[in-house]
Design an enzyme around this catalytic site. Structure first.
Site, mmCIF file in Angstrom:
data_model
loop_
_atom_site.group_PDB
_atom_site.id
_atom_site.type_symbol
_atom_site.label_atom_id
_atom_site.label_comp_id
_atom_site.label_asym_id
_atom_site.label_seq_id
_atom_site.Cartn_x
_atom_site.Cartn_y
_atom_site.Cartn_z
ATOM 1 N N SER A 62 145.905 -55.770 43.469
ATOM 2 C CA SER A 62 146.914 -54.759 43.804
ATOM 3 C C SER A 62 147.582 -54.949 45.161
ATOM 4 O O SER A 62 148.511 -54.199 45.492
ATOM 5 C CB SER A 62 146.301 -53.362 43.720
ATOM 6 O OG SER A 62 146.082 -52.997 42.373
ATOM 7 N N LYS A 230 147.325 -52.109 52.219
ATOM 8 C CA LYS A 230 147.311 -52.111 50.762
ATOM 9 C C LYS A 230 146.067 -52.857 50.320
ATOM 10 O O LYS A 230 145.809 -53.976 50.766
ATOM 11 C CB LYS A 230 148.558 -52.803 50.181
ATOM 12 C CG LYS A 230 148.608 -52.738 48.655
ATOM 13 C CD LYS A 230 148.848 -51.338 48.183
ATOM 14 C CE LYS A 230 148.357 -51.099 46.765
ATOM 15 N NZ LYS A 230 146.897 -50.884 46.659
ATOM 16 N N THR A 231 145.298 -52.215 49.470
ATOM 17 C CA THR A 231 144.068 -52.818 48.963
ATOM 18 C C THR A 231 144.303 -53.488 47.616
ATOM 19 O O THR A 231 145.335 -53.302 46.970
ATOM 20 C CB THR A 231 142.976 -51.744 48.791
ATOM 21 O OG1 THR A 231 143.482 -50.713 47.928
ATOM 22 C CG2 THR A 231 142.590 -51.146 50.123
#
Length: 296
Positions: A62, A230-231
């Protein structure tokens, strides 16, 4: 005998010179990763300085939603579309089997939602349906890859959307980038004119709101610093291997300076808690190095 002595002295001086040249931050990061028995890549950019270990292409998961956000905002600028412009989400545009906080709030389709809300769901809550809607809206995987290559990041591969990754675990390997490209792209987007000032601020703000990965890079930072990220987290293979456990973003210190960091853990045998602890340890090590020591 003199020749042998001279040779030994030459080798000793060479080894000493190499040790002096060796980057202390990279040495520490290599040691942390080695002791954790984990395959991990790290990239850090602070001003004109950069550090990287394990810097090869790794599955993005992601994290690639950040890329979608950039392409979406760029297209909105080119078409004069406002953040509050609405899209209608139809039943055939979503997949109820994917992780999607947006669908929990909007259980009935069709429904209207603004582009700003879709972007926030995608980044701050890592919503998979929001990601696929925006990916299609902005041109699809091929267009996204071309956009990134045109920005100078030709090593990034974008081949599948979230639904395709959700359907087959092996598809989760197909979107790839090196940690240095991830950190470098975040820096470029947030510091240069890839996007308008309004959209740069909007994107940074929703990254700061990110609710996922609080136990990763963020845990290694003290209170008072600003962190946006953002992971990216994968499923596990039949053998229990975690394909990827990633976190990437920016850290703004109390003195106003900013550095960029990407931690990408690949094919880990450890549980999620151990992976997160490694990212936090790496983050703390980087923060301490950049704030308390004379850097190279």
């Amino acid at each position: 005998m003199k020749l042998w002595t001279s040779l030994c002295l030459f080798l000793l001086l060479g080894a000493t010179a190499f040790a002096v040249r060796e980057n202390p931050l990279e040495s520490r990061l290599r040691r942390i990763i080695r002791l954790s028995n984990t395959d991990a890549g790290v990239a850090v950019i602070s001003g004109s300085r950069n550090w990287a270990v394990g810097n090869r292409k790794r599955p993005l998961l992601s994290v690639f939603k950040f890329f979608i956000a950039v392409q979406t905002l760029r297209q909105m600028e080119q078409t004069g579309t406002a953040l509050n412009a609405k899209l209608t989400v139809e039943e055939n545009m979503t997949d109820a089997n994917m992780y999607s906080p947006m669908l929990k709030k909007h259980p009935r389709r069709p429904f209207e939602i603004s582009l700003a809300e879709l972007l926030e769901y995608m980044i701050a809550e890592s919503d998979n349906n929001a990601a696929d809607i925006l990916l299609k809206y902005s041109g699809g995987t091929g267009q996204l890859e071309k956009f990134l290559h045109d920005l100078g990041f030709s090593g990034i591969d974008i081949r599948v959307n979230e639904k395709q990754m959700n359907q087959k675990a092996e598809n989760q390997y197909l979107n790839q980038a090196a940690p240095s490209d991830v950190a470098g792209l975040i820096k470029l987007v947030l510091e240069k004119d890839v996007l308008s000032a309004e959209h740069r601020k909007f994107l940074a703000d929703i990254m700061i709101k990110t609710s996922t990965g609080a136990d990763k890079i963020k845990l290694g930072l003290p209170p008072g610093v600003i962190f946006g990220h953002k992971t990216g987290s994968s499923s596990r293979t039949a053998d229990g291997i975690k394909i990827a456990d990633n976190d990437a973003g920016f850290v703004t210190l109390t003195n106003g300076s900013t550095y960029y960091i990407a931690v990408m853990i690949t094919e880990s045998k450890h549980d999620d808690r151990a992976n997160a602890a490694l990212a936090a340890q790496i983050s703390q090590t980087v923060y301490n190095y950049l704030t308390t020591e004379k850097t190279d």
